[in-house]
Design an enzyme around this catalytic site. Sequence first.
Site, PDB file in Angstrom:
ATOM      1  N   HIS A 143       0.813  -1.226   0.000  1.00 22.12           N
ATOM      2  CA  HIS A 143       0.000   0.000   0.000  1.00 22.12           C
ATOM      3  C   HIS A 143       0.844   1.273   0.000  1.00 22.12           C
ATOM      4  O   HIS A 143       0.519   2.247   0.690  1.00 22.12           O
ATOM      5  CB  HIS A 143      -0.960   0.001   1.180  1.00 22.12           C
ATOM      6  CG  HIS A 143      -1.967  -1.103   1.160  1.00 22.12           C
ATOM      7  ND1 HIS A 143      -2.522  -1.578  -0.006  1.00 22.12           N
ATOM      8  CD2 HIS A 143      -2.524  -1.833   2.174  1.00 22.12           C
ATOM      9  CE1 HIS A 143      -3.384  -2.553   0.290  1.00 22.12           C
ATOM     10  NE2 HIS A 143      -3.400  -2.735   1.590  1.00 22.12           N
ATOM     11  N   HIS A 214      -9.520   1.445   1.154  1.00 19.81           N
ATOM     12  CA  HIS A 214      -9.315   0.311   2.058  1.00 19.81           C
ATOM     13  C   HIS A 214     -10.335   0.324   3.203  1.00 19.81           C
ATOM     14  O   HIS A 214      -9.969   0.160   4.365  1.00 19.81           O
ATOM     15  CB  HIS A 214      -7.894   0.345   2.609  1.00 19.81           C
ATOM     16  CG  HIS A 214      -7.370  -0.994   3.031  1.00 19.81           C
ATOM     17  ND1 HIS A 214      -7.873  -1.681   4.122  1.00 19.81           N
ATOM     18  CD2 HIS A 214      -6.388  -1.782   2.520  1.00 19.81           C
ATOM     19  CE1 HIS A 214      -7.210  -2.817   4.270  1.00 19.81           C
ATOM     20  NE2 HIS A 214      -6.307  -2.908   3.299  1.00 19.81           N
ATOM     21  N   GLU A 352     -11.463  -4.583  -2.202  1.00 16.60           N
ATOM     22  CA  GLU A 352     -10.743  -3.457  -2.784  1.00 16.60           C
ATOM     23  C   GLU A 352     -10.644  -3.615  -4.305  1.00 16.60           C
ATOM     24  O   GLU A 352      -9.822  -4.398  -4.789  1.00 16.60           O
ATOM     25  CB  GLU A 352      -9.342  -3.373  -2.184  1.00 16.60           C
ATOM     26  CG  GLU A 352      -9.326  -3.258  -0.661  1.00 16.60           C
ATOM     27  CD  GLU A 352      -8.040  -3.822  -0.075  1.00 16.60           C
ATOM     28  OE1 GLU A 352      -6.985  -3.186  -0.261  1.00 16.60           O
ATOM     29  OE2 GLU A 352      -8.097  -4.912   0.544  1.00 16.60           O
TER      30      GLU A 352
END
Length: 387
Positions: A143, A214, A352
């Site tokens: 991420h 997220h 996601e």
Amino acid sequence: MKGKLMLLGIAGILSYCCLSCQQTNSSKTTPNDTVAALMDTSSFSTTIDTKNVYLYELTNKNGVQAYFTNYGARLVGLWVPDNKGKLCDVVLGFAKASDYNNPKEPFFGTIVGPFGNRIAKGKFKLDDKSYTLAVNNGPNTLHGGFKGVHFAHWILKKADQSSLTFAYTLPDGQEGFPGNIQMEVTYSLNDNNELMIAYRAETDKKTVINLTNHAYFNLNGEGSGTILDHQLQLFANQYTPVDSTLIPTGQLIAVKGTPFDFTAPKTIGKDINTNDQQLSYGKGYDHNFVLNKDKEGEWYKAAHVVGDKSGIVMDILTNEPGIQFYSGNFMNEQVQLKNGKKDSFRTAFCLEPQHFPDAPNQPKFPTTVVSPGEVYQTKSLYRFSVK
């Protein structure tokens, strides 16, 4: 009737009497009925790293309320009606902005980027030039690294009664990613109880971009217990298996005959404890699914989820080729949520929409490369109804 946007300001806190679901006075709720019960504008906002953090609200004519903060361009809470006329907060989050400045659980509700999901060993090449990234997840980058964009102070660029746009420029070289990457994220709430997230980015150097949100969901309400009895359907006949560090092997494997088959609705928990190597690697589901590209208008169908207690239905539609399904396997009561409950094991799930993990190192995967002069654009829609 258009929705409502509120800046709740430098002194806003999200609280709702320690309940995830609020009984409304009628089957049709107006925003004013719930604001008094859910909002206390005294202490949500603060300064983090000397910069102001604010709370924003969007509402629609049905009483749906969505709350956001510019810290990480996060979705803080989302109240939608269940099948008994109650408003339920289906998104996990925190009561104070300062709680989001937390390296233990940094991703609640946030935008992740510039590359959502994992990049193997924190390395990739573009035009024979190697780039080394911050490694924050075992041997890999997750991420965007330690800071990514989830600990960034985004600015509110535009706002109207039904939408708001956050903007942030990631400096060239931060976390190892090339290019000054100008990003915008627009949240829109309409009167069909649809929350749309639209992403836009440009760069002055060739780079890789894969933005997503997220949010941690529990359709029975934040802090209401396990999500293993939620019904889930994924519009995906294949998934991308991973190695022991959760990096895709490069294969696309059929889900049929495996615990990863969600082509027909089944409970999340039905096969989660199956003796399966892939499940052991992720300690449950933490895998990318390859969407079939079944069309619904301009969108691909991605997911259909039903809360077993609330009857709340969430349909996810997207432009993206994949969707990561994470079943809350690493939640372990490290943080306190808005309603005072802990983030207990598997009490939320993430879905996601995204390009595939490790795409910069996997030439057979859809590309995530963006060059100067190109515009990265994608969007996903979350539609709420009741069963």
